[in-house]
Design a protein around this motif. Structure first.
Motif, PDB file in Angstrom:
ATOM      1  N   VAL A   1       0.845  -1.191   0.000  1.00  0.00           N
ATOM      2  CA  VAL A   1       0.000   0.000   0.000  1.00  0.00           C
ATOM      3  C   VAL A   1       0.883   1.246   0.000  1.00  0.00           C
ATOM      4  CG1 VAL A   1      -1.819   1.287   1.176  1.00  0.00           C
ATOM      5  CG2 VAL A   1      -1.801  -1.216   1.270  1.00  0.00           C
ATOM      6  N   ILE A   2       0.560   2.209  -0.871  1.00  0.00           N
ATOM      7  CA  ILE A   2       1.260   3.491  -0.886  1.00  0.00           C
ATOM      8  C   ILE A   2       0.282   4.567  -0.444  1.00  0.00           C
ATOM      9  CG2 ILE A   2       2.593   5.131  -2.259  1.00  0.00           C
ATOM     10  CD1 ILE A   2       3.204   2.911  -4.216  1.00  0.00           C
ATOM     11  N   HIS A   3       0.651   5.317   0.602  1.00  0.00           N
ATOM     12  CA  HIS A   3      -0.157   6.428   1.102  1.00  0.00           C
ATOM     13  C   HIS A   3       0.524   7.744   0.723  1.00  0.00           C
ATOM     14  CE1 HIS A   3      -2.899   4.194   3.885  1.00  0.00           C
ATOM     15  NE2 HIS A   3      -1.914   3.315   3.847  1.00  0.00           N
ATOM     16  N   PHE A   4      -0.150   8.545  -0.069  1.00  0.00           N
ATOM     17  CA  PHE A   4       0.317   9.892  -0.367  1.00  0.00           C
ATOM     18  C   PHE A   4      -0.433  10.839   0.584  1.00  0.00           C
ATOM     19  CE2 PHE A   4       0.936   7.406  -4.202  1.00  0.00           C
ATOM     20  CZ  PHE A   4       2.210   7.785  -4.626  1.00  0.00           C
ATOM     21  N   ASN A   5       0.215  11.174   1.686  1.00  0.00           N
ATOM     22  CA  ASN A   5      -0.440  11.953   2.745  1.00  0.00           C
ATOM     23  C   ASN A   5      -0.097  13.439   2.585  1.00  0.00           C
ATOM     24  OD1 ASN A   5      -1.567   9.664   4.107  1.00  0.00           O
ATOM     25  ND2 ASN A   5       0.484   9.207   4.876  1.00  0.00           N
ATOM     26  N   LYS A   6      -0.980  14.190   1.965  1.00  0.00           N
ATOM     27  CA  LYS A   6      -0.727  15.604   1.732  1.00  0.00           C
ATOM     28  C   LYS A   6      -0.826  16.419   3.019  1.00  0.00           C
ATOM     29  CE  LYS A   6      -2.103  19.318  -1.454  1.00  0.00           C
ATOM     30  NZ  LYS A   6      -2.534  20.349  -0.516  1.00  0.00           N
ATOM     31  N   GLY A   7      -1.549  15.921   3.992  1.00  0.00           N
ATOM     32  CA  GLY A   7      -1.719  16.632   5.251  1.00  0.00           C
ATOM     33  C   GLY A   7      -3.092  17.262   5.359  1.00  0.00           C
ATOM     34  N   ASN A   8      -3.439  17.711   6.582  1.00  0.00           N
ATOM     35  CA  ASN A   8      -4.736  18.348   6.829  1.00  0.00           C
ATOM     36  C   ASN A   8      -5.900  17.451   6.395  1.00  0.00           C
ATOM     37  OD1 ASN A   8      -6.360  20.398   7.800  1.00  0.00           O
ATOM     38  ND2 ASN A   8      -6.352  21.565   5.887  1.00  0.00           N
ATOM     39  N   ASN A   9      -5.730  16.158   6.689  1.00  0.00           N
ATOM     40  CA  ASN A   9      -6.763  15.166   6.388  1.00  0.00           C
ATOM     41  C   ASN A   9      -7.051  15.052   4.889  1.00  0.00           C
ATOM     42  OD1 ASN A   9      -8.575  13.140   7.170  1.00  0.00           O
ATOM     43  ND2 ASN A   9     -10.308  14.572   7.204  1.00  0.00           N
ATOM     44  N   THR A  10      -6.038  15.196   4.064  1.00  0.00           N
ATOM     45  CA  THR A  10      -6.166  14.945   2.618  1.00  0.00           C
ATOM     46  C   THR A  10      -5.124  13.912   2.230  1.00  0.00           C
ATOM     47  OG1 THR A  10      -4.666  16.754   2.053  1.00  0.00           O
ATOM     48  CG2 THR A  10      -7.010  17.273   2.160  1.00  0.00           C
ATOM     49  N   TYR A  11      -5.522  12.967   1.403  1.00  0.00           N
ATOM     50  CA  TYR A  11      -4.601  11.878   1.078  1.00  0.00           C
ATOM     51  C   TYR A  11      -5.105  11.106  -0.152  1.00  0.00           C
ATOM     52  CZ  TYR A  11      -8.204   9.117   3.420  1.00  0.00           C
ATOM     53  OH  TYR A  11      -9.395   8.561   3.782  1.00  0.00           O
ATOM     54  N   LEU A  12      -4.188  10.339  -0.719  1.00  0.00           N
ATOM     55  CA  LEU A  12      -4.495   9.394  -1.794  1.00  0.00           C
ATOM     56  C   LEU A  12      -3.839   8.074  -1.424  1.00  0.00           C
ATOM     57  CD1 LEU A  12      -5.410   8.527  -4.674  1.00  0.00           C
ATOM     58  CD2 LEU A  12      -3.275   9.522  -5.528  1.00  0.00           C
ATOM     59  N   LYS A  13      -4.630   7.014  -1.407  1.00  0.00           N
ATOM     60  CA  LYS A  13      -4.114   5.699  -1.045  1.00  0.00           C
ATOM     61  C   LYS A  13      -4.339   4.733  -2.202  1.00  0.00           C
ATOM     62  CE  LYS A  13      -6.354   2.546   1.285  1.00  0.00           C
ATOM     63  NZ  LYS A  13      -7.064   1.760   2.312  1.00  0.00           N
ATOM     64  N   ILE A  14      -3.295   3.968  -2.547  1.00  0.00           N
ATOM     65  CA  ILE A  14      -3.400   2.991  -3.631  1.00  0.00           C
ATOM     66  C   ILE A  14      -2.886   1.646  -3.132  1.00  0.00           C
ATOM     67  CG2 ILE A  14      -2.778   2.407  -6.002  1.00  0.00           C
ATOM     68  CD1 ILE A  14      -2.128   5.347  -6.472  1.00  0.00           C
ATOM     69  N   GLU A  15      -3.715   0.625  -3.261  1.00  0.00           N
ATOM     70  CA  GLU A  15      -3.294  -0.738  -2.938  1.00  0.00           C
ATOM     71  C   GLU A  15      -2.876  -1.444  -4.226  1.00  0.00           C
ATOM     72  OE1 GLU A  15      -6.406  -2.814  -1.009  1.00  0.00           O
ATOM     73  OE2 GLU A  15      -6.198  -1.770   0.906  1.00  0.00           O
ATOM     74  N   SER A  16      -1.659  -1.941  -4.262  1.00  0.00           N
ATOM     75  CA  SER A  16      -1.169  -2.716  -5.407  1.00  0.00           C
ATOM     76  C   SER A  16       0.203  -3.259  -5.062  1.00  0.00           C
ATOM     77  CB  SER A  16      -1.086  -1.864  -6.673  1.00  0.00           C
ATOM     78  OG  SER A  16      -0.366  -2.562  -7.693  1.00  0.00           O
ATOM     79  N   SER A  17       0.336  -4.573  -4.992  1.00  0.00           N
ATOM     80  CA  SER A  17       1.630  -5.174  -4.664  1.00  0.00           C
ATOM     81  C   SER A  17       2.660  -4.888  -5.743  1.00  0.00           C
ATOM     82  CB  SER A  17       1.477  -6.693  -4.478  1.00  0.00           C
ATOM     83  OG  SER A  17       0.665  -6.978  -3.354  1.00  0.00           O
ATOM     84  N   ALA A  18       2.238  -4.993  -7.005  1.00  0.00           N
ATOM     85  CA  ALA A  18       3.171  -4.754  -8.111  1.00  0.00           C
ATOM     86  C   ALA A  18       3.663  -3.314  -8.101  1.00  0.00           C
ATOM     87  CB  ALA A  18       2.501  -5.089  -9.431  1.00  0.00           C
ATOM     88  N   LEU A  19       2.736  -2.371  -7.940  1.00  0.00           N
ATOM     89  CA  LEU A  19       3.114  -0.956  -7.890  1.00  0.00           C
ATOM     90  C   LEU A  19       4.007  -0.685  -6.674  1.00  0.00           C
ATOM     91  CD1 LEU A  19       2.906   2.034  -8.671  1.00  0.00           C
ATOM     92  CD2 LEU A  19       0.735   2.133  -7.391  1.00  0.00           C
ATOM     93  N   TYR A  20       3.643  -1.239  -5.538  1.00  0.00           N
ATOM     94  CA  TYR A  20       4.408  -1.033  -4.312  1.00  0.00           C
ATOM     95  C   TYR A  20       5.850  -1.509  -4.478  1.00  0.00           C
ATOM     96  CZ  TYR A  20       5.839  -1.533   0.579  1.00  0.00           C
ATOM     97  OH  TYR A  20       6.514  -1.458   1.760  1.00  0.00           O
ATOM     98  N   ASN A  21       6.021  -2.742  -4.996  1.00  0.00           N
ATOM     99  CA  ASN A  21       7.361  -3.303  -5.155  1.00  0.00           C
ATOM    100  C   ASN A  21       8.196  -2.449  -6.112  1.00  0.00           C
ATOM    101  OD1 ASN A  21       6.768  -5.422  -3.412  1.00  0.00           O
ATOM    102  ND2 ASN A  21       6.075  -6.760  -5.060  1.00  0.00           N
ATOM    103  N   TRP A  22       7.578  -1.988  -7.183  1.00  0.00           N
ATOM    104  CA  TRP A  22       8.304  -1.136  -8.133  1.00  0.00           C
ATOM    105  C   TRP A  22       8.670   0.187  -7.477  1.00  0.00           C
ATOM    106  CZ3 TRP A  22       6.578   3.655  -9.954  1.00  0.00           C
ATOM    107  CH2 TRP A  22       7.362   4.237 -10.964  1.00  0.00           C
ATOM    108  N   PHE A  23       7.730   0.768  -6.749  1.00  0.00           N
ATOM    109  CA  PHE A  23       7.928   2.100  -6.178  1.00  0.00           C
ATOM    110  C   PHE A  23       9.064   2.100  -5.148  1.00  0.00           C
ATOM    111  CE2 PHE A  23       7.054   5.716  -3.423  1.00  0.00           C
ATOM    112  CZ  PHE A  23       6.669   6.696  -4.327  1.00  0.00           C
ATOM    113  N   VAL A  24       9.095   1.120  -4.256  1.00  0.00           N
ATOM    114  CA  VAL A  24      10.099   1.124  -3.188  1.00  0.00           C
ATOM    115  C   VAL A  24      11.466   0.691  -3.680  1.00  0.00           C
ATOM    116  CG1 VAL A  24       8.379   0.749  -1.402  1.00  0.00           C
ATOM    117  CG2 VAL A  24       9.514  -1.225  -2.439  1.00  0.00           C
ATOM    118  N   ASN A  25      11.532   0.070  -4.851  1.00  0.00           N
ATOM    119  CA  ASN A  25      12.811  -0.427  -5.360  1.00  0.00           C
ATOM    120  C   ASN A  25      13.371   0.450  -6.478  1.00  0.00           C
ATOM    121  OD1 ASN A  25      13.335  -2.968  -3.871  1.00  0.00           O
ATOM    122  ND2 ASN A  25      11.371  -3.564  -4.742  1.00  0.00           N
ATOM    123  N   ASN A  26      12.728   1.586  -6.743  1.00  0.00           N
ATOM    124  CA  ASN A  26      13.209   2.472  -7.799  1.00  0.00           C
ATOM    125  C   ASN A  26      13.354   3.905  -7.266  1.00  0.00           C
ATOM    126  OD1 ASN A  26      13.194   1.007 -10.607  1.00  0.00           O
ATOM    127  ND2 ASN A  26      11.424   0.243  -9.486  1.00  0.00           N
TER     128      ASN A  26
END
Length: 302
Positions: free
Chosen positions: A277-302
């Motif tokens: 899971v990737i949480h894009f936490n902009k703050g002040n109770n605003t956020y975008l959350k995406i669940e995806s194992s493939a995306l997560y693995n790519w994101f943390v390794n690049n």
């Protein structure tokens, strides 16, 4: 009269206890026996060219090794899975030792271990670990002695070549996802007092652009829910500005569909502590959350 009543009452009490003193509950029992349990078969074998289990002293070496010799096949063997149904992993280890093969690697003798893959022989490392691609895996070993400046130092010396094959049970391999890749839950809360919109199972694409920055694209497809109608397709693009790494979200609809409306956050506000899971936490109770194992693995390794 009172005494008789008392005795009579006592008699009735004893009768009541005798009748009602034992409390029983409904009960049923069921039995199943004669159920045979059998462990899975692990019947891997390694045989030589004659179909016999490999043993000591079977390499065709003798005194055939001399400087300038052409490569000769000194051994061939096959790892047979037989009726083993569980997943296995093989480790093939070729270990030379002795005066002819000093530990410093100065031996003029070259050993070449080969494995047959898709009908072709391929050289592999002397210590190789792999999962079998077929029921029978074929191998062969070649020895050669190219001319060198220290050949005379090894005349008459002897050594030993040990072949070790280990078969080990392993876990089943999970099937690789995609492409195309799809998300789990996607949640977007664009403004502090706005709606929280949720969708799932959307196609996600991710890559590095020509500037070396990450790009994530999520497509709505044929969906017609609130997220699809109010947010639509969206892109997350990485950029460098003012010495910081930023992630900007651009949506096809509503608030952030043009360059004048900016929804972005710095790298330190991206939370990847939850696996998949990737949480894009902009703050002040605003956020975008995406669940995806493939995306997560790519994101943390690049």
């Amino acid at each position: 009269m009172k005494k008789k009543l008392t005795l009579g009452s006592l008699a009735m009490l004893l009768i009541a206890v005798a009748i009602f003193g034992t409390v029983a509950y409904f009960s049923k029992s069921f039995t199943s026996t004669g159920n045979t349990a059998q462990a899975a078969k692990f019947n891997v074998n390694t045989v030589n060219a004659q179909g016999e289990t490999i043993g000591d002293g079977q390499f065709a070496l003798g005194e055939k090794l001399l400087p300038g010799m052409e490569p000769i096949k000194v051994y061939e063997f096959q790892i047979q899975k037989n009726d083993t149904k569980i997943p296995v992993e093989y480790k093939v280890d070729l270990i030379p030792s002795g005066d002819l093969f000093p530990a410093n690697g100065s031996s003029p003798i070259e050993l070449n271990l080969q494995r047959k893959v898709d009908g072709k022989w391929e050289a592999i490392n002397h210590e190789s670990t792999f999962r079998p691609a077929s029921d029978n895996e074929d191998f062969r070993i070649f020895a050669s002695w190219p001319h060198g400046s220290n050949d005379i130092e090894f005349q008459g010396k002897t050594g030993n070549i040990k072949l070790e094959v280990v078969a080990t049970q392993v876990d089943e391999e999970e099937e690789e996802e995609g492409p195309p890749y799809f998300t789990g839950e996607v949640v977007f809360k664009a403004t502090p007092n706005g709606s929280t919109r949720t969708t799932n199972n959307k196609e996600v694409n991710f890559y590095t652009n020509s500037n070396g920055n990450k790009v994530i694209e999520v497509s709505m497809g044929d969906g017609s829910g609130d997220f699809e109608n109010k947010v639509g397709n969206f892109t997350i693009t990485e950029s460098i500005s003012g010495g910081e790494t930023w992630y900007r979200v651009v949506t096809a609809k509503e608030y952030y569909a043009n360059d004048k409306q900016v929804w972005r956050l710095t790298e330190d506000r991206v939370d990847t502590s939850q696996q998949g899971v990737i949480h894009f936490n902009k703050g002040n109770n605003t956020y975008l959350k995406i669940e995806s194992s493939a995306l997560y693995n790519w994101f943390v390794n690049n």
